[in-house]
Design an enzyme around this catalytic site. Structure first.
Site, PDB file in Angstrom:
ATOM      1  N   ASP A 212       2.055   6.330  13.652  1.00  0.00           N
ATOM      2  CA  ASP A 212       2.809   5.805  15.122  1.00  0.00           C
ATOM      3  C   ASP A 212       1.995   4.587  15.665  1.00  0.00           C
ATOM      4  O   ASP A 212       0.795   5.017  15.771  1.00  0.00           O
ATOM      5  CB  ASP A 212       2.993   7.041  15.864  1.00  0.00           C
ATOM      6  CG  ASP A 212       3.877   6.655  16.900  1.00  0.00           C
ATOM      7  OD1 ASP A 212       5.178   6.285  16.750  1.00  0.00           O
ATOM      8  OD2 ASP A 212       3.186   6.825  18.096  1.00  0.00           O
ATOM      9  N   GLU A 268     -10.050   9.446  -1.583  1.00  0.00           N
ATOM     10  CA  GLU A 268     -11.030  10.591  -2.069  1.00  0.00           C
ATOM     11  C   GLU A 268     -10.198  11.492  -2.560  1.00  0.00           C
ATOM     12  O   GLU A 268     -10.698  12.692  -3.288  1.00  0.00           O
ATOM     13  CB  GLU A 268     -11.920  11.299  -0.981  1.00  0.00           C
ATOM     14  CG  GLU A 268     -12.905  10.172  -0.406  1.00  0.00           C
ATOM     15  CD  GLU A 268     -13.490  10.722   0.824  1.00  0.00           C
ATOM     16  OE1 GLU A 268     -13.469  11.963   0.902  1.00  0.00           O
ATOM     17  OE2 GLU A 268     -14.255   9.800   1.513  1.00  0.00           O
TER      18      GLU A 268
END
Length: 532
Positions: A212, A268
């Site tokens: 956002d 990751e």
């Protein structure tokens, strides 16, 4: 014109590059407990519908703990679920069910500001000026002899000054509602906190994040006054349609360091986890900076959403978008509606003509390379609702005295002949009242009904999978008066933005947004053709 990016249109890359994602406005999608407000178990119960509709993923608006002043975009705890919507177990069940159905899940992240009820802001209010607690936010001294004037001339997106004074005399910045204080991203505690938030939800299995106000995290050093052209007032233009040249509160270069850090976190984890930016930038080139190879994966492209109904305007958006994305190797996104803007049926004129144009624009959008985002209810042909002033809840409406965004957020109709139209097990109206004439627009009324907008969406999404995903990387665009022609491989798309029918070239009709005669393409209609 041919635009070529060897990565565009590929079906062998990450899932999000060509996905169709369905936005779920959590309060208005499905209510499981009859309180008139949508929730996570309600979403879970309707996931088979999304699978059968033919989308690849869903994006869920904020469901975190919040006082709900801005309907979840004022977060008080980023690692828990608001009781209004369920609990963490309900979130886990939603994720597991979606994955079992082959759907990816994107959740909203709100990093520009917190709620004023967040523990950090409560600590800041209790602490003294100059304290470490206040340094997490944008507290400043006021101007004038007694500091009674705001620190600068910035205006809130919702209207009014972007500053609120606290009892000890300092002011804090809030680019949105006064209950949404802006964080100071130059304070290392802030990025460290959001690193933990990302990992919390990634560990629970989310597939991505919608970021956002991604362009707003950093403000220009010194927080200078906004320079305004003669006669203009600060904040006189909404964030969605900004045109002012000097904007020290938006799109500062430091923000890209944040997204490089987030890129490393996402990589990751297995499964092509992703992030998409809500960045209301003023040019396609500035939009592209958010999706460089070491930053975010996607950014919403609002160009088509803001374009007028015009073949040349749509062509300019496609050309500009693809040209901007090519140098950074990013796939474009396409969107026509969301929870912050007027529904595109209404923007295109409303009624039968607005619906015809909305369907035609959607079909054209789905033929383009990259990914598409749909907003809940557009597959039903819903128009903007004129919400009674007494029922309006959007803080933007409360500030500006205008209709605000409630009209696109009315809970969607699922079945039946009266409110709540299957939205939940309760009786009567949900949190925003539904129109009485929605019976024919419900999922139940349109499912497998030939010619319905819902069946059109299902057919268009099937056609996208069958014909657009492997249509090639090169896009040819041509504008002939009011006719837009898009070619990808052996797929040709015609969009008639004019008032009269045009000649339909020879070819096999794969899908159309409306009725197509043997040799004529009607006004406000789009068609996909394949050479015979």
């Amino acid at each position: 014109m041919a635009l070529n990016d060897p990565t565009q249109g590929s079906t062998t890359g990450p899932w999000w590059r060509d996905a169709v994602t369905y936005q779920v406005y959590v309060r208005s999608f499905a209510d499981s407990d009859g309180d008139g407000v949508g929730d996570l178990p309600g979403i879970t119960s309707r996931l088979p519908y999304l699978r059968d509709l033919g989308v690849d993923a869903l994006w869920i608006t904020p469901f975190y703990t919040s006082p709900q002043h801005d309907h979840g975009y004022d977060v008080s705890d980023y690692t828990d679920v608001d009781p209004l919507f369920g609990d963490l177990a309900a979130a886990d069940e939603l994720l597991a069910t979606a994955h079992d159905l082959g759907l990816k899940v994107i959740v909203d992240l709100v990093p520009n500001h917190t709620s004023n009820e967040h523990v950090w802001f409560q600590q800041a209010l209790a602490a003294a000026p100059g304290s470490p607690e206040r340094a997490r936010y944008m507290f400043r001294d006021g101007r004038g002899p007694d500091g009674s004037e705001p620190p600068n001339n910035w205006e809130s997106v919702f209207g009014g000054p972007a500053w609120t004074r606290v009892p000890d005399g300092e002011w804090y910045l809030h680019l949105f509602d006064s209950t949404q204080p802006d964080l100071d991203w130059r304070n290392p505690e802030v990025p460290a906190m959001f690193d933990g938030v990302l990992r919390f939800w990634l560990d629970r299995g989310v597939d991505g994040f919608r970021v956002d106000v991604a362009h707003g995290l950093f403000k220009e050093e010194g927080l200078p006054d906004q320079r305004l052209p003669g006669g203009a007032a600060a904040g006189s233009e909404p964030m969605v349609e900004r045109r002012l040249e000097h904007e020290p509160m938006w799109d500062q270069p430091e923000v890209h360091g944040v997204y490089r850090d987030w890129h490393r976190v996402l990589r990751e984890y297995d499964g092509d986890r992703m992030a998409v930016a809500e960045a209301w930038t003023k040019t396609a080139e500035s939009m592209a900076r958010f999706v460089r190879s070491d930053e975010l994966d996607q950014t919403f492209n609002f160009g088509w959403l803001l374009a007028e109904w015009s073949a040349s305007a749509f062509s300019d958006v496609v050309r500009g978008t693809l040209a901007a994305m090519a140098p950074v190797g990013a796939a474009p996104t396409w969107v026509l509606s969301n929870h912050d803007v007027v529904r595109h049926v209404t923007r295109y004129g409303g009624g039968e003509r607005g619906l015809a144009r909305a369907r035609a624009a959607t079909l054209t959008m789905l033929a383009l390379p990259g990914s598409a985002y749909l907003y809940q209810g557009e597959e039903l042909g819903l128009e903007e609702v004129d919400v009674d002033p007494a029922d309006r809840q959007d803080p933007a409406a409360l500030y500006r005295g205008q209709a605000g965004r409630d009209g696109c957020r009315v809970p969607i109709p699922w079945s039946g002949t009266a409110a709540p139209f299957g939205f939940g097990p309760g009786e009567g109206q949900p949190w925003i009242p539904q129109p009485d004439d929605w019976t024919a627009l419900s999922v139940e009324a349109q499912w497998e009904r030939t010619g319905s907008t819902l069946e059109f969406y299902r057919e268009a999404l099937r056609a996208r999978r069958a014909h657009a995903l492997d249509a090639g990387d090169t896009v040819d665009l041509d504008v002939r008066d009011d006719l837009l022609v898009v070619r990808r491989g052996d797929l040709t798309v015609l969009l008639n933005c004019g008032d009269t029918p045009v000649e339909l070239p020879d070819g096999e009709v794969l899908v159309a947004s409306g009725r197509v005669d043997a040799d004529k393409l009607p006004a406000d209609t789009a068609v996909w053709l394949r050479a015979r």
